[in-house]
Write a protein that holds these residues in place. Structure first.
Motif, mmCIF file in Angstrom:
data_model
loop_
_atom_site.group_PDB
_atom_site.id
_atom_site.type_symbol
_atom_site.label_atom_id
_atom_site.label_comp_id
_atom_site.label_asym_id
_atom_site.label_seq_id
_atom_site.Cartn_x
_atom_site.Cartn_y
_atom_site.Cartn_z
ATOM 1 N N LEU A 104 0.823 -1.213 0.000
ATOM 2 C CA LEU A 104 0.000 0.000 0.000
ATOM 3 C C LEU A 104 0.859 1.266 0.000
ATOM 4 O O LEU A 104 0.519 2.245 -0.649
ATOM 5 C CB LEU A 104 -0.935 -0.018 1.212
ATOM 6 N N GLU A 105 1.984 1.222 0.682
ATOM 7 C CA GLU A 105 2.861 2.402 0.774
ATOM 8 C C GLU A 105 3.400 2.830 -0.586
ATOM 9 O O GLU A 105 3.831 3.963 -0.748
ATOM 10 C CB GLU A 105 4.053 2.129 1.709
ATOM 11 N N ARG A 106 3.384 1.930 -1.563
ATOM 12 C CA ARG A 106 3.926 2.255 -2.895
ATOM 13 C C ARG A 106 2.828 2.559 -3.913
ATOM 14 O O ARG A 106 3.112 2.742 -5.094
ATOM 15 C CB ARG A 106 4.804 1.108 -3.393
ATOM 16 N N GLU A 107 1.573 2.640 -3.455
ATOM 17 C CA GLU A 107 0.461 2.852 -4.379
ATOM 18 C C GLU A 107 0.612 4.147 -5.182
ATOM 19 O O GLU A 107 0.458 4.142 -6.403
ATOM 20 C CB GLU A 107 -0.861 2.851 -3.602
ATOM 21 N N PRO A 113 -8.320 4.076 -5.072
ATOM 22 C CA PRO A 113 -9.687 4.037 -4.552
ATOM 23 C C PRO A 113 -9.815 4.702 -3.184
ATOM 24 O O PRO A 113 -10.883 4.674 -2.589
ATOM 25 C CB PRO A 113 -9.973 2.532 -4.460
ATOM 26 N N ALA A 114 -8.752 5.328 -2.691
ATOM 27 C CA ALA A 114 -8.752 5.891 -1.334
ATOM 28 C C ALA A 114 -9.932 6.830 -1.090
ATOM 29 O O ALA A 114 -10.505 6.831 -0.005
ATOM 30 C CB ALA A 114 -7.439 6.619 -1.072
ATOM 31 N N LEU A 115 -10.300 7.621 -2.083
ATOM 32 C CA LEU A 115 -11.398 8.574 -1.901
ATOM 33 C C LEU A 115 -12.753 7.894 -1.722
ATOM 34 O O LEU A 115 -13.693 8.510 -1.246
ATOM 35 C CB LEU A 115 -11.474 9.532 -3.094
ATOM 36 N N GLN A 171 -14.736 5.038 3.288
ATOM 37 C CA GLN A 171 -15.189 5.891 4.379
ATOM 38 C C GLN A 171 -14.173 5.882 5.515
ATOM 39 O O GLN A 171 -13.909 6.895 6.133
ATOM 40 C CB GLN A 171 -16.549 5.414 4.884
ATOM 41 N N GLN A 172 -13.609 4.721 5.786
ATOM 42 C CA GLN A 172 -12.605 4.550 6.833
ATOM 43 C C GLN A 172 -11.240 4.365 6.170
ATOM 44 O O GLN A 172 -11.165 3.931 5.028
ATOM 45 C CB GLN A 172 -12.926 3.311 7.681
ATOM 46 N N PRO A 173 -10.170 4.643 6.890
ATOM 47 C CA PRO A 173 -8.843 4.365 6.308
ATOM 48 C C PRO A 173 -8.725 2.890 5.955
ATOM 49 O O PRO A 173 -9.298 2.029 6.607
ATOM 50 C CB PRO A 173 -7.882 4.725 7.447
ATOM 51 N N ARG A 174 -7.980 2.634 4.905
ATOM 52 C CA ARG A 174 -7.803 1.254 4.454
ATOM 53 C C ARG A 174 -6.856 0.515 5.388
ATOM 54 O O ARG A 174 -5.793 1.018 5.720
ATOM 55 C CB ARG A 174 -7.270 1.237 3.033
ATOM 56 N N HIS A 175 -7.262 -0.674 5.770
ATOM 57 C CA HIS A 175 -6.430 -1.514 6.636
ATOM 58 C C HIS A 175 -6.113 -2.799 5.883
ATOM 59 O O HIS A 175 -6.710 -3.834 6.105
ATOM 60 C CB HIS A 175 -7.150 -1.827 7.951
#
Length: 153
Positions: free
Chosen positions: A78-81, A98-100, A103-107
């Motif tokens: 995820l850090e390299r997305e 798809p971060a936007l 609703q919650q941060p991606r885990h």
């Protein structure tokens, strides 16, 4: 006319009558069938190209409906997305995070990408997935540690 004047002052009556005739005469149904067939062909080209070029490296999500698919990239953290998105854009492929849409941060540990296909033809889609596959292969290579300067003699 009185009900429209009270309930809707922003939509033109002429446009509404034209649209009603378009629907009544079957033109809208024909249009929807053509669009569905065209988008189905494009979606099939996208899914097929993904299976041919990046099988086992991505999980395809949401390919059964809509005008986008989401890819979960098994080998890209995820850090390299954002780095991946930038590299894809440099290669001529526009993909989105798809971060936007969360609703919650991606885990989760893997990067994800959203790919749209409605404005592209099947050949453009295949070409784009080929470019994306090359970008993903570049992410497989370990990044080199910076070289340390040699001490002066």
């Amino acid at each position: 006319h009185a009900a429209k004047a009270l309930a809707d002052t922003g939509t033109g009556g002429l446009e509404q009558r034209l649209l009603a005739g378009f629907i009544r005469d079957g033109h809208f149904d024909r249009h929807v069938r053509r669009v569905r067939a065209r988008n189905s062909e494009r979606r099939d080209a996208l899914v097929e190209a993904l299976h041919e070029r990046v099988a086992g490296r991505v999980e395809v999500l949401g390919a059964n409906a809509g005008l986008h698919v989401m890819l979960r990239l098994r080998d890209v953290p995820l850090e390299r997305e954002s780095e991946l998105i930038t590299s894809a854009e440099r290669a001529g492929v526009r993909v989105y995070s798809p971060a936007l849409f969360y609703q919650q941060p991606r885990h989760r540990p893997e990067a994800e990408l959203v790919l749209g296909y409605a404005s592209l033809g099947p050949n453009q889609i295949r070409d784009g997935i080929g470019r994306l596959a090359r970008v993903l292969r570049a992410f497989d290579r370990p990044t080199r540690a910076p070289r340390r300067p040699r001490p002066p003699r």
